[in-house]
Design a protein around this motif. Structure first.
Motif, PDB file in Angstrom:
ATOM      1  N   THR A  34      47.870  19.266 -37.381  1.00 41.01           N
ATOM      2  CA  THR A  34      47.036  19.485 -38.570  1.00 41.01           C
ATOM      3  C   THR A  34      46.445  20.893 -38.542  1.00 41.01           C
ATOM      4  OG1 THR A  34      46.524  17.177 -38.348  1.00 41.01           O
ATOM      5  CG2 THR A  34      45.272  18.367 -39.995  1.00 41.01           C
TER       6      THR A  34
ATOM      7  N   SER B  19      43.617   8.331 -50.633  1.00 45.46           N
ATOM      8  CA  SER B  19      44.602   8.658 -49.624  1.00 45.46           C
ATOM      9  C   SER B  19      45.779   7.724 -49.910  1.00 45.46           C
ATOM     10  CB  SER B  19      43.951   8.364 -48.280  1.00 45.46           C
ATOM     11  OG  SER B  19      44.674   8.925 -47.281  1.00 45.46           O
TER      12      SER B  19
ATOM     13  N   LYS C 240      47.771   0.661 -42.122  1.00 45.41           N
ATOM     14  CA  LYS C 240      46.994   1.492 -43.052  1.00 45.41           C
ATOM     15  C   LYS C 240      45.525   1.032 -43.045  1.00 45.41           C
ATOM     16  CE  LYS C 240      46.462   3.898 -47.101  1.00 45.41           C
ATOM     17  NZ  LYS C 240      46.273   5.326 -47.053  1.00 45.41           N
TER      18      LYS C 240
ATOM     19  N   GLY D  65      47.975  11.741 -46.460  1.00 44.47           N
ATOM     20  CA  GLY D  65      46.674  12.187 -45.949  1.00 44.47           C
ATOM     21  C   GLY D  65      46.383  13.641 -46.304  1.00 44.47           C
ATOM     22  N   ASP D  66      47.455  14.449 -46.329  1.00 37.14           N
ATOM     23  CA  ASP D  66      47.260  15.885 -46.582  1.00 37.14           C
ATOM     24  C   ASP D  66      47.622  16.304 -48.003  1.00 37.14           C
ATOM     25  OD1 ASP D  66      46.556  16.026 -43.897  1.00 37.14           O
ATOM     26  OD2 ASP D  66      48.618  16.418 -43.269  1.00 37.14           O
TER      27      ASP D  66
ATOM     28  N   VAL E 228      43.786   2.167 -39.763  1.00 35.19           N
ATOM     29  CA  VAL E 228      43.387   3.582 -39.782  1.00 35.19           C
ATOM     30  C   VAL E 228      42.152   3.744 -40.661  1.00 35.19           C
ATOM     31  CG1 VAL E 228      44.063   5.908 -40.549  1.00 35.19           C
ATOM     32  CG2 VAL E 228      45.713   4.470 -39.333  1.00 35.19           C
TER      33      VAL E 228
ATOM     34  N   GLY F 202      44.861  12.793 -35.332  1.00 32.96           N
ATOM     35  CA  GLY F 202      45.569  11.654 -34.742  1.00 32.96           C
ATOM     36  C   GLY F 202      45.765  10.481 -35.688  1.00 32.96           C
ATOM     37  N   THR F 203      45.436  10.649 -36.974  1.00 34.64           N
ATOM     38  CA  THR F 203      45.644   9.529 -37.907  1.00 34.64           C
ATOM     39  C   THR F 203      47.132   9.156 -38.005  1.00 34.64           C
ATOM     40  OG1 THR F 203      45.563  11.204 -39.647  1.00 34.64           O
ATOM     41  CG2 THR F 203      43.652   9.771 -39.446  1.00 34.64           C
ATOM     42  N   GLY F 204      47.984  10.190 -37.984  1.00 37.56           N
ATOM     43  CA  GLY F 204      49.424   9.944 -38.127  1.00 37.56           C
ATOM     44  C   GLY F 204      49.981   9.173 -36.931  1.00 37.56           C
TER      45      GLY F 204
ATOM     46  N   ILE G 201      38.326   9.228 -47.066  1.00 42.12           N
ATOM     47  CA  ILE G 201      37.049   9.199 -46.353  1.00 42.12           C
ATOM     48  C   ILE G 201      36.649  10.633 -46.013  1.00 42.12           C
ATOM     49  CG2 ILE G 201      35.917   8.381 -44.234  1.00 42.12           C
ATOM     50  CD1 ILE G 201      38.129   6.061 -44.400  1.00 42.12           C
TER      51      ILE G 201
ATOM     52  N   ASN H 140      54.522  13.010 -42.774  1.00 40.63           N
ATOM     53  CA  ASN H 140      53.502  13.422 -43.737  1.00 40.63           C
ATOM     54  C   ASN H 140      54.187  14.306 -44.779  1.00 40.63           C
ATOM     55  OD1 ASN H 140      53.698  15.990 -42.592  1.00 40.63           O
ATOM     56  ND2 ASN H 140      51.902  15.718 -41.284  1.00 40.63           N
TER      57      ASN H 140
ATOM     58  N   LYS I 121      53.431   9.802 -45.908  1.00 44.27           N
ATOM     59  CA  LYS I 121      51.962   9.706 -45.822  1.00 44.27           C
ATOM     60  C   LYS I 121      51.305  10.805 -46.641  1.00 44.27           C
ATOM     61  CE  LYS I 121      52.461  10.391 -41.494  1.00 44.27           C
ATOM     62  NZ  LYS I 121      52.328  10.613 -40.036  1.00 44.27           N
TER      63      LYS I 121
ATOM     64  N   ASP J  77      49.745   6.486 -49.563  1.00 49.39           N
ATOM     65  CA  ASP J  77      51.007   6.544 -48.834  1.00 49.39           C
ATOM     66  C   ASP J  77      52.068   5.852 -49.685  1.00 49.39           C
ATOM     67  OD1 ASP J  77      49.391   7.588 -46.864  1.00 49.39           O
ATOM     68  OD2 ASP J  77      49.470   5.825 -45.570  1.00 49.39           O
TER      69      ASP J  77
ATOM     70  N   THR K  42      39.824  13.307 -38.448  1.00 49.90           N
ATOM     71  CA  THR K  42      41.132  12.749 -38.845  1.00 49.90           C
ATOM     72  C   THR K  42      42.238  13.173 -37.880  1.00 49.90           C
ATOM     73  OG1 THR K  42      41.524  14.662 -40.264  1.00 49.90           O
ATOM     74  CG2 THR K  42      40.565  12.712 -41.316  1.00 49.90           C
TER      75      THR K  42
HETATM   76  N1  LIG Z   1      40.412  11.339 -45.005  1.00 43.98           N
HETATM   77  C1  LIG Z   1      41.167  10.232 -44.997  1.00 43.98           C
HETATM   78  N2  LIG Z   1      40.690   9.063 -45.511  1.00 43.98           N
HETATM   79  C2  LIG Z   1      41.421   7.944 -45.506  1.00 43.98           C
HETATM   80  N3  LIG Z   1      42.668   7.873 -45.018  1.00 43.98           N
HETATM   81  C3  LIG Z   1      43.223   8.987 -44.491  1.00 43.98           C
HETATM   82  C4  LIG Z   1      42.507  10.230 -44.459  1.00 43.98           C
HETATM   83  N4  LIG Z   1      43.309  11.164 -43.866  1.00 43.98           N
HETATM   84  C5  LIG Z   1      44.459  10.539 -43.547  1.00 43.98           C
HETATM   85  N5  LIG Z   1      44.430   9.238 -43.934  1.00 43.98           N
HETATM   86  C6  LIG Z   1      45.487   8.224 -43.744  1.00 43.98           C
HETATM   87  O1  LIG Z   1      45.905   8.337 -42.389  1.00 43.98           O
HETATM   88  C7  LIG Z   1      47.296   8.072 -42.266  1.00 43.98           C
HETATM   89  C8  LIG Z   1      47.976   9.295 -41.619  1.00 43.98           C
HETATM   90  O2  LIG Z   1      48.220  10.258 -42.619  1.00 43.98           O
HETATM   91  P1  LIG Z   1      48.313  11.827 -42.470  1.00 43.98           P
HETATM   92  O3  LIG Z   1      48.961  12.309 -43.703  1.00 43.98           O
HETATM   93  O4  LIG Z   1      46.974  12.399 -42.104  1.00 43.98           O
HETATM   94  O5  LIG Z   1      49.288  11.959 -41.216  1.00 43.98           O
HETATM   95  P2  LIG Z   1      49.510  13.154 -40.237  1.00 43.98           P
HETATM   96  O6  LIG Z   1      49.273  14.439 -40.942  1.00 43.98           O
HETATM   97  O7  LIG Z   1      50.820  12.919 -39.600  1.00 43.98           O
HETATM   98  O8  LIG Z   1      48.355  12.934 -39.178  1.00 43.98           O
HETATM   99  P3  LIG Z   1      48.006  13.794 -37.848  1.00 43.98           P
HETATM  100  O9  LIG Z   1      46.616  14.291 -38.082  1.00 43.98           O
HETATM  101  O10 LIG Z   1      48.067  12.819 -36.734  1.00 43.98           O
HETATM  102  O11 LIG Z   1      48.988  14.876 -37.733  1.00 43.98           O
HETATM  103  C9  LIG Z   1      47.783   7.790 -43.686  1.00 43.98           C
HETATM  104  O12 LIG Z   1      47.790   6.393 -43.893  1.00 43.98           O
HETATM  105  C10 LIG Z   1      46.748   8.472 -44.555  1.00 43.98           C
HETATM  106  O13 LIG Z   1      46.712   7.884 -45.839  1.00 43.98           O
END
Ligand SMILES: Nc1ncnc2c1ncn2[C@@H]1O[C@H](COP(=O)(O)OP(=O)(O)OP(=O)(O)O)[C@@H](O)[C@H]1O
Ligand SMILES: Cc1ncc(CO)c(N)n1
Ligand SMILES: [Mg+2]
Length: 523
Positions: free
Chosen positions: A140, A215, A267, A207-208, A270, A240-242, A233, A168, A205, A217, A238
């Motif tokens: 990230t 958010s 989902k 998230g970004d 997380v 490690g969400t992925g 949120i 993502n 996903k 997916d 965030t």
């Molecule tokens: N601020 C947020 N609020 C709610 N859900 C979130 C938020 N950020 C990410 N998510 C959720 O977290 C999960 C991971 O998505 P994200 O797109 O962040 O993956 P990533 O970029 O691979 O993560 P990483 O930070 O591990 O590299 C998804 O289900 C996404 O919808």
């Protein structure tokens, strides 16, 4: 690799039974669901291998770890990356796969084509039930964790073996040669193009995704799309969400879930964990880790990651006499109810023999779990523990809720039948998750049961701090009048005869689901 279609399921957690320590003749064996993560180490422990192990532990699944790279990383970014030699990655894979009964392999950071190559070789030698590929490429913070050299082996050889891939938006774009993905519509078309590379399921996903308040997916199974929404949120935590999402999918698959249910649970996990940890401070940078072990501190919000009040929408309660009358097994009754749209199941078997009931309950747990539907047992705490059901429903003359909680532990759902405002208050104080209120209308299912009527139901809803499901004499003809009372915490109706004292459970469940959906829309 075996396909997920033939996924086996078993009571999955290390809670289920206890091995006898004293017998010498027969040894009792417990099967534990197992994931192997093949990923990089994050010294800050918010992502990578460390996140994967925490998630699996939090979900009751064993997690072995093969390390592909070691990163010097914290909440400010990635300072340095050290790749492990492919031969040594292979040694680790052989050590684990030749010894353990791994159910699901989950991949994270695979930093070189040579490392992907040794993974492919080992997977062909030691097949597993499912492969979850999280195509980690860039952190990230913007640091490259796996460069463009891995793209062709990913596209041509790894993705076709995957049961699900979880890129993502940036990773999806890279895999597709740099297409623009900035809207949900573009995520959908990316999911479709990625599916053509061979994985059985795709989850892009969001998230970004820029400028989205949710958010979102996007899930694609080759035919249908599902958009999984949750409110974004506001938190810095965030990191490690992925990794967490992919490992939670792997853990749920290892326990026997089907793919869509596993993705939905992941989902929600997380989302619940992020919400719970939104204001913790670990490290001084912009990308903080979150807390995977909320179950130890906040059992109620942990339970909400498997059970949410809306699950009470169409609550099917089985009845042994009715099943006997229509000559069907509990298992067939439960299958048909779920297929017709039941959102939670309760086994209420007043006359069953314990041994037989336990076997049936175990089969029902498998069916419910693979469909992502919670299964509760009426009254019989012992059966609920023995079959690893999701919880119990108790009446006012059954075991008190605080004792039930101490026997079942913090993870299980408890529902209580309440006829009065005082009982509803007590249920909340004792740690129940929902209340059942009735009989709303007169019924033959329960003898000598006082009818509280719609007015009584309304009073209890107003007083209850817990979600309410209405029960007693409810069917297709009067379900609308129940929903119409319009109390926000009335989440659904529980039915017995309306589904099970009928020739075709499936047809009745579908009709009732439709009636409830329409009534809810109108009120
Ligand atoms: N601020 C947020 N609020 C709610 N859900 C979130 C938020 N950020 C990410 N998510 C959720 O977290 C999960 C991971 O998505 P994200 O797109 O962040 O993956 P990533 O970029 O691979 O993560 P990483 O930070 O591990 O590299 C998804 O289900 C996404 O919808
Ligand atoms: C080791 C590692 N794997 C994955 C990610 C992606 O979050 C990360 N930041 N670090
Ligand atoms: Mg992210």
């Amino acid at each position: 690799m075996q396909s997920l279609g033939g996924i086996r399921s078993w009571p999955a957690t290390w809670r289920t039974t206890t091995a006898s320590m004293t017998t010498t003749t027969t040894e009792s064996v417990r099967k534990v669901a197992q994931v192997l993560t093949v990923a990089g180490s994050d010294s800050g422990a918010g992502a990578g291998i460390q996140a994967d192990i925490k998630v699996c532990a939090a979900r009751g699944v064993y997690c072995a770890s093969v390390i592909t790279a070691v990163t010097a990383q914290n909440t400010r970014g990635v300072q340095s990356v050290h790749l492990l030699p492919p031969d040594f990655v292979s040694e680790q894979l052989k050590s684990v796969l030749s010894d353990f009964e791994v159910d699901v392999v989950k991949t994270g950071m695979l930093p070189s084509p040579e490392i992907v190559e040794v993974l492919l070789q080992n997977l062909s030698e030691y097949p597993v039930r499912a492969l979850v590929v999280d195509p980690v490429m860039v952190s990230t913070s913007g640091h490259v964790l796996a460069g463009s050299s891995i793209l062709s082996i990913f596209r041509e050889r790894l993705l076709p073996l995957a049961d699900i891939i979880t890129p993502n938006v940036k990773e999806a774009s890279a895999l597709l040669g740099g297409v623009r993905i900035q809207t949900v519509a573009e995520m959908r078309s990316a999911a479709k193009s990625l599916h053509q590379m061979g994985p059985r399921f795709v989850l892009v996903k969001g998230g970004d995704l820029p400028d989205s308040s949710d958010s979102v997916d996007v899930y694609f199974d080759g035919n249908e799309f599902h958009e999984l929404h949750s409110p974004r949120i506001a938190t810095r935590n965030t990191h490690g969400t992925g990794c967490t999402l992919a490992s939670c999918i792997a853990a749920e698959l290892a326990k026997g879930s089907n793919m869509l249910s596993a993705v939905k649970v992941a989902k929600r996990f997380v989302d619940t964990a992020l919400n719970y940890s939104k204001d913790i401070v670990i490290g001084g940078g912009m990308q903080g880790p979150f807390d995977h072990f909320l179950s130890l501190k906040d059992p109620q919000s942990y339970r909400q990651s498997t059970f949410k009040p809306d699950d009470l929408f169409l609550y099917a309660v089985t009845d042994s006499r009715m099943n006997k009358k229509w000559n069907r097994s509990i298992v067939d009754a439960v299958k048909a109810a779920i297929e017709g749209g039941a959102t939670i199941i309760q086994l209420r078997e007043k006359e069953a023999e314990t041994r037989e009931f336990l076997e049936e309950a175990k089969s029902c747990v498998d069916i419910c779990r693979s469909n992502g539907v919670c299964l509760l047992i009426n009254d019989r705490i012992d059966i609920a523990i023995a079959c690893d059901a999701d919880g119990v429903h108790v009446g006012q003359s059954d075991m008190p809720v605080d004792l039930v909680r101490s026997l079942l532990g913090p993870d299980k759902i408890i529902g209580v039948s309440c006829k009065t405002q005082e009982q509803a208050h007590q249920a909340w104080k004792d740690g129940a998750d929902y209340i059942g209120s009735g009989g709303v209308f007169p019924t033959n299912t329960k003898a000598n049961n006082r009818t509280i009527g719609l007015d009584g139901l309304r009073e209890i809803c107003k007083a209850s701090k817990l979600p309410v499901v209405a029960i007693g004499g409810i069917g297709i003809s009067n379900a609308e009048s129940v929903i119409r009372i319009g109390e926000p915490n009335l989440k659904g109706v529980a039915v017995v005869s309306a589904l099970f004292d009928q020739e075709c459970v499936l047809t009745q469940a579908k009709k009732l689901h439709k009636t409830l959906t329409e009534s809810k829309r109108e009120h």
